[in-house]
Write a protein that holds these residues in place. Structure first.
Motif, PDB file in Angstrom:
ATOM      1  N   VAL A  38      36.409  70.232  -0.398  1.00 14.35           N
ATOM      2  CA  VAL A  38      37.664  69.788  -1.008  1.00 14.35           C
ATOM      3  C   VAL A  38      37.439  69.476  -2.488  1.00 14.35           C
ATOM      4  N   ALA A  39      36.365  68.767  -2.793  1.00 11.98           N
ATOM      5  CA  ALA A  39      36.055  68.418  -4.179  1.00 11.98           C
ATOM      6  C   ALA A  39      35.722  69.653  -5.013  1.00 11.98           C
ATOM      7  N   ALA A  40      34.987  70.593  -4.429  1.00 13.21           N
ATOM      8  CA  ALA A  40      34.546  71.780  -5.164  1.00 13.21           C
ATOM      9  C   ALA A  40      35.687  72.755  -5.441  1.00 13.21           C
ATOM     10  N   THR A  41      36.657  72.845  -4.526  1.00 13.93           N
ATOM     11  CA  THR A  41      37.725  73.836  -4.667  1.00 13.93           C
ATOM     12  C   THR A  41      39.031  73.252  -5.185  1.00 13.93           C
ATOM     13  N   SER A  42      39.161  71.940  -5.165  1.00 13.33           N
ATOM     14  CA  SER A  42      40.389  71.247  -5.584  1.00 13.33           C
ATOM     15  C   SER A  42      41.589  71.597  -4.710  1.00 13.33           C
ATOM     16  N   ILE A  43      41.350  71.959  -3.448  1.00  8.58           N
ATOM     17  CA  ILE A  43      42.458  72.130  -2.509  1.00  8.58           C
ATOM     18  C   ILE A  43      42.438  70.945  -1.550  1.00  8.58           C
ATOM     19  N   SER A  44      43.575  70.647  -0.954  1.00 10.96           N
ATOM     20  CA  SER A  44      43.660  69.478  -0.081  1.00 10.96           C
ATOM     21  C   SER A  44      42.889  69.699   1.213  1.00 10.96           C
ATOM     22  N   LYS A  45      42.569  68.596   1.850  1.00  7.48           N
ATOM     23  CA  LYS A  45      41.854  68.655   3.121  1.00  7.48           C
ATOM     24  C   LYS A  45      42.694  69.381   4.172  1.00  7.48           C
ATOM     25  N   SER A  46      44.004  69.112   4.213  1.00  4.48           N
ATOM     26  CA  SER A  46      44.859  69.773   5.210  1.00  4.48           C
ATOM     27  C   SER A  46      44.955  71.269   4.939  1.00  4.48           C
ATOM     28  N   SER A  47      45.002  71.670   3.665  1.00  6.79           N
ATOM     29  CA  SER A  47      45.028  73.091   3.316  1.00  6.79           C
ATOM     30  C   SER A  47      43.714  73.757   3.700  1.00  6.79           C
ATOM     31  N   LEU A  48      42.622  73.057   3.511  1.00  7.24           N
ATOM     32  CA  LEU A  48      41.311  73.585   3.885  1.00  7.24           C
ATOM     33  C   LEU A  48      41.241  73.817   5.396  1.00  7.24           C
ATOM     34  N   TYR A  49      41.680  72.821   6.179  1.00 12.15           N
ATOM     35  CA  TYR A  49      41.686  72.975   7.633  1.00 12.15           C
ATOM     36  C   TYR A  49      42.622  74.102   8.075  1.00 12.15           C
ATOM     37  N   ALA A  50      43.761  74.255   7.410  1.00 15.90           N
ATOM     38  CA  ALA A  50      44.700  75.331   7.743  1.00 15.90           C
ATOM     39  C   ALA A  50      44.063  76.700   7.490  1.00 15.90           C
ATOM     40  N   ARG A  51      43.339  76.827   6.375  1.00 17.37           N
ATOM     41  CA  ARG A  51      42.667  78.092   6.056  1.00 17.37           C
ATOM     42  C   ARG A  51      41.536  78.385   7.038  1.00 17.37           C
ATOM     43  N   ILE A  52      40.864  77.345   7.510  1.00 18.54           N
ATOM     44  CA  ILE A  52      39.826  77.522   8.537  1.00 18.54           C
ATOM     45  C   ILE A  52      40.482  78.020   9.823  1.00 18.54           C
ATOM     46  N   ALA A  53      41.607  77.413  10.212  1.00 19.02           N
ATOM     47  CA  ALA A  53      42.309  77.810  11.437  1.00 19.02           C
ATOM     48  C   ALA A  53      42.809  79.255  11.365  1.00 19.02           C
ATOM     49  N   LYS A  54      43.225  79.704  10.166  1.00 22.56           N
ATOM     50  CA  LYS A  54      43.700  81.081   9.980  1.00 22.56           C
ATOM     51  C   LYS A  54      42.555  82.089   9.889  1.00 22.56           C
ATOM     52  N   GLY A  55      41.326  81.586   9.750  1.00 20.62           N
ATOM     53  CA  GLY A  55      40.172  82.474   9.624  1.00 20.62           C
ATOM     54  C   GLY A  55      39.904  82.909   8.194  1.00 20.62           C
ATOM     55  N   GLU A  56      40.593  82.307   7.234  1.00 23.30           N
ATOM     56  CA  GLU A  56      40.392  82.644   5.822  1.00 23.30           C
ATOM     57  C   GLU A  56      39.103  82.046   5.275  1.00 23.30           C
ATOM     58  N   ILE A  57      38.661  80.949   5.885  1.00 26.26           N
ATOM     59  CA  ILE A  57      37.415  80.283   5.511  1.00 26.26           C
ATOM     60  C   ILE A  57      36.566  80.160   6.772  1.00 26.26           C
ATOM     61  N   VAL A  58      35.311  80.551   6.664  1.00 29.17           N
ATOM     62  CA  VAL A  58      34.369  80.433   7.780  1.00 29.17           C
ATOM     63  C   VAL A  58      33.846  79.002   7.810  1.00 29.17           C
ATOM     64  N   ALA A  59      33.825  78.425   8.991  1.00 24.69           N
ATOM     65  CA  ALA A  59      33.267  77.083   9.163  1.00 24.69           C
ATOM     66  C   ALA A  59      32.528  77.043  10.492  1.00 24.69           C
ATOM     67  N   SER A  60      31.509  76.211  10.562  1.00 21.45           N
ATOM     68  CA  SER A  60      30.788  76.052  11.820  1.00 21.45           C
ATOM     69  C   SER A  60      30.399  74.598  11.994  1.00 21.45           C
ATOM     70  N   LYS A  61      30.117  74.236  13.217  1.00 21.40           N
ATOM     71  CA  LYS A  61      29.715  72.868  13.528  1.00 21.40           C
ATOM     72  C   LYS A  61      28.198  72.783  13.580  1.00 21.40           C
ATOM     73  N   VAL A  62      27.669  71.759  12.959  1.00 22.34           N
ATOM     74  CA  VAL A  62      26.254  71.424  13.045  1.00 22.34           C
ATOM     75  C   VAL A  62      26.231  69.982  13.557  1.00 22.34           C
ATOM     76  N   GLY A  63      25.981  69.865  14.855  1.00 25.48           N
ATOM     77  CA  GLY A  63      26.130  68.555  15.480  1.00 25.48           C
ATOM     78  C   GLY A  63      27.605  68.182  15.473  1.00 25.48           C
ATOM     79  N   ARG A  64      27.931  67.031  14.927  1.00 25.33           N
ATOM     80  CA  ARG A  64      29.324  66.594  14.824  1.00 25.33           C
ATOM     81  C   ARG A  64      29.959  66.984  13.496  1.00 25.33           C
ATOM     82  N   ARG A  65      29.149  67.533  12.617  1.00 29.25           N
ATOM     83  CA  ARG A  65      29.600  67.846  11.261  1.00 29.25           C
ATOM     84  C   ARG A  65      30.113  69.272  11.137  1.00 29.25           C
ATOM     85  N   THR A  66      31.208  69.458  10.409  1.00 27.26           N
ATOM     86  CA  THR A  66      31.707  70.791  10.097  1.00 27.26           C
ATOM     87  C   THR A  66      31.152  71.188   8.735  1.00 27.26           C
TER      88      THR A  66
END
Length: 79
Positions: A38-66
């Motif tokens: 969020v800090a690096a891209t200056s987009i909101s946390k909700s927008s970041l999560y929305a882009r992850i849900a759409k598959g526009e941003i790859v994310a993975s879990k490492v333990g409890r951390r995304t």
């Protein structure tokens, strides 16, 4: 007290995945937490999560951390 010349000091770059301007020996950042992304891209946390849900941003879990690979954020920023 230091009264020398600060013009020779290299400060780390704020760019995502950028190698230029980093301290010698410091490893390149491979992945970012949600907060860091969020800090690096200056987009909101909700927008970041929305882009992850759409598959526009790859994310993975490492333990409890995304984590988001730096290349995925670079792709988002570069278009």
């Amino acid at each position: 007290m230091f009264c020398g010349d600060f013009s020779l000091i290299q400060f780390p770059s704020a760019s995502i995945g950028d190698r230029g301007g980093t301290m010698q020996g410091a490893p390149e950042k491979l992945a970012y937490s949600i907060e860091e992304a969020v800090a690096a891209t200056s987009i909101s946390k909700s927008s970041l999560y929305a882009r992850i849900a759409k598959g526009e941003i790859v994310a993975s879990k490492v333990g409890r951390r995304t984590v988001i690979p730096a290349r995925s954020l670079r792709k988002l920023v570069d278009g």
